[in-house]
Design a protein around this motif. Sequence first.
Motif, short mmCIF file in Angstrom:
data_model
loop_
_atom_site.label_atom_id
_atom_site.label_comp_id
_atom_site.label_asym_id
_atom_site.label_seq_id
_atom_site.Cartn_x
_atom_site.Cartn_y
_atom_site.Cartn_z
N ARG A 1 8.17 -0.69 4.63
CA ARG A 1 6.88 -0.97 4.00
C ARG A 1 6.91 -2.37 3.40
N GLY A 2 6.02 -3.21 3.92
CA GLY A 2 5.93 -4.57 3.43
C GLY A 2 6.63 -5.60 4.30
N THR A 3 7.35 -5.17 5.33
CA THR A 3 8.01 -6.14 6.19
C THR A 3 7.00 -7.11 6.78
N CYS A 4 5.83 -6.56 7.14
CA CYS A 4 4.76 -7.39 7.70
C CYS A 4 3.83 -7.90 6.61
N ASP A 5 3.44 -7.04 5.71
CA ASP A 5 2.42 -7.35 4.70
C ASP A 5 2.95 -7.08 3.30
N HIS B 1 -0.18 -1.85 6.67
CA HIS B 1 -0.65 -0.58 6.12
C HIS B 1 -0.34 0.62 7.04
N GLN B 2 0.31 0.40 8.14
CA GLN B 2 0.54 1.48 9.10
C GLN B 2 1.82 2.25 8.79
N PRO B 3 1.91 3.52 9.23
CA PRO B 3 3.21 4.18 9.19
C PRO B 3 4.15 3.45 10.14
N ASN B 4 5.43 3.42 9.78
CA ASN B 4 6.42 2.67 10.56
C ASN B 4 6.03 1.20 10.69
N GLU B 5 5.53 0.64 9.60
CA GLU B 5 5.20 -0.78 9.57
C GLU B 5 6.42 -1.60 9.97
N VAL C 1 0.84 -1.20 0.00
CA VAL C 1 0.00 0.00 0.00
C VAL C 1 0.88 1.25 0.00
N PRO C 2 0.33 2.41 -0.38
CA PRO C 2 1.13 3.63 -0.43
C PRO C 2 1.61 4.10 0.94
N VAL C 3 2.65 4.91 0.90
CA VAL C 3 3.15 5.56 2.12
C VAL C 3 2.81 7.04 2.13
N ASP C 4 2.12 7.52 1.10
CA ASP C 4 1.80 8.94 0.96
C ASP C 4 1.11 9.47 2.20
N GLY C 5 1.63 10.55 2.75
CA GLY C 5 0.99 11.21 3.88
C GLY C 5 1.22 10.54 5.21
N GLN C 6 1.92 9.43 5.24
CA GLN C 6 2.17 8.74 6.51
C GLN C 6 3.46 9.26 7.16
N PRO C 7 3.43 9.46 8.46
CA PRO C 7 4.61 10.02 9.16
C PRO C 7 5.62 8.93 9.53
N TRP C 8 6.47 8.55 8.59
CA TRP C 8 7.48 7.53 8.82
C TRP C 8 8.71 8.15 9.51
N ASP C 9 9.30 7.39 10.42
CA ASP C 9 10.52 7.83 11.09
C ASP C 9 11.76 7.38 10.34
#
Length: 388
Positions: A102-106, A361-365, A78-86
Motif C-alpha cells: 500500500r503506497g508503493t505507487c501512490d 487505491h487498488q488491492p495488491n497495489e 487510502v484504507p485497505v479495509d475489505g480489499q482482497p490482498w495477496d
Amino acid sequence: MTTRLTALEIMTKLISFPTVSRDTNLPLIDWVEGYLASHGITAHRWPDPDQPHKAALFAHVGPWEEGAVVLSGHTDVVPVDGQPWDTDPFDVVEKEGKYFGRGTCDMKGFDALAIWALVEAHYRGVARPLQLALSFDEEVGCTGAPPMIEAMQPVLPKGRAVIVGEPSMMRAVTSHKGGQGYDTHVVGFEVHSSIMHTGVSAILESARLIDWANHVNDENRAKTPGALASVFDPPYTTAHVGQVHGGTAHNITAKDCTFSMDFRVVPDENEDDYRDAYYAKVAEVEAAMKAVHPDARIDLKKRFDVPGLRPEVGGEAEALARAITGDNGTHVVSYGTEAGQFQAAGYSAVVCGPGDIAQAHQPNEYITVAQFNAGLDFMEQLLKRLAA
C-alpha cells in the motif's frame, strides 16, 4: 558514519507505517526526521493544531538561498479495509517485476526517492538547493498541503520549481482539474409516511439535489469544450455524489440525510461558479422544505477545495521535468493534486512521478521495478543538474 539507505530500503520502511488518512502519520514523520538528522540534515515539522496526531515535514539542503527545486509528496494512504490482498499491504513484496504494498505507487515510492535524493544532495554537494516537502491528508481532499506550504515559506528560502511525484509514468503532467467538495446535511421533519405531505423527507429532498448533479453533467456533456477542457477525459466539469446516508425506517419520513456534492472542474472554468450554482439550488430546495415545516433546513460545509493546475507559459518546473525525461507530449489528468496548491502559492509546478495511477487505491497495489528505477534515474539526473 550513519548508513545511507537505498531508495528501495527507504520505501520499504515508509510502507511499514500504516499511515491511512484516518490515522496518525507521526511515526513515519518521526522516522524521516530522525533519518535526515542522522545525516546532518535539519528537518522542520508543522503539526496540525486541529489534529495533533498529524504533521507535515520539510527540509532544505544546499546553499541557503531562494530558487530550490522542491520534491513534493504526501505521506497518507487510502484504507485497505475489505480489499482482497495477496500479501501484507504494509510490507513490500517483490515478485514478477513489481513491488507490492500500500503506497508503493501512490505515493511512498516517490517519497522514498525524494528522501534518497535529499540525502545524496547533502553529501555530493549542489550549487542549486533541493527541498523536500511531505504533507498529510492528501487522500481526503488535499487539505494538508496549504498550511504546510504557508509554514514552509518563513522557515526555508522559497523554492521555485516544484515536482509533485504523483504517479504519471514519469511523464510531465502540466494540467489537472480542480476539485471542490461540500458536505451536505439535509434535515427534514419526521411524520408517519401515510401523512407524508405534513412532513419533510430529508431523503426525498436530497434526491432533488442529487438529481441536479445529473442535469449539470448532462448540460456540460452537451457543450462544446473549451481549448483547455478538450484535452481532458471527460472534457467537461463533472458533479458527483459517491455516498448517501439517512433515514430511520421505511414508514417514516427521513429526519436526516447526508452526502457530499463533489465537483471536478476543468481549468478553463471558474470553480466558484459551481459553488455558487450549488448554493443557489440548495437555497431553492430549502425554501420549499421550510414552507412545509420551519424546522427543516440544509446545512453545508466545504470539505475540500483543490485548485486546478494550469499550463504555465515558460514554466520552469515543466521545462526541468521535460529536460530530464525527454518527454515532450501533452499530458493532463482529471484527478486533483497538490501541484495546483503550490502553483496558487506562487511556485512553478508540474506533476511527474513513477507508477501508473490505475494502480492507486487498488488491492495488491504495486509499482513496477522498471518504473521505480526510472524514478531513481530521474533523481540521479536531477542531482547532476543541481550540482552543475
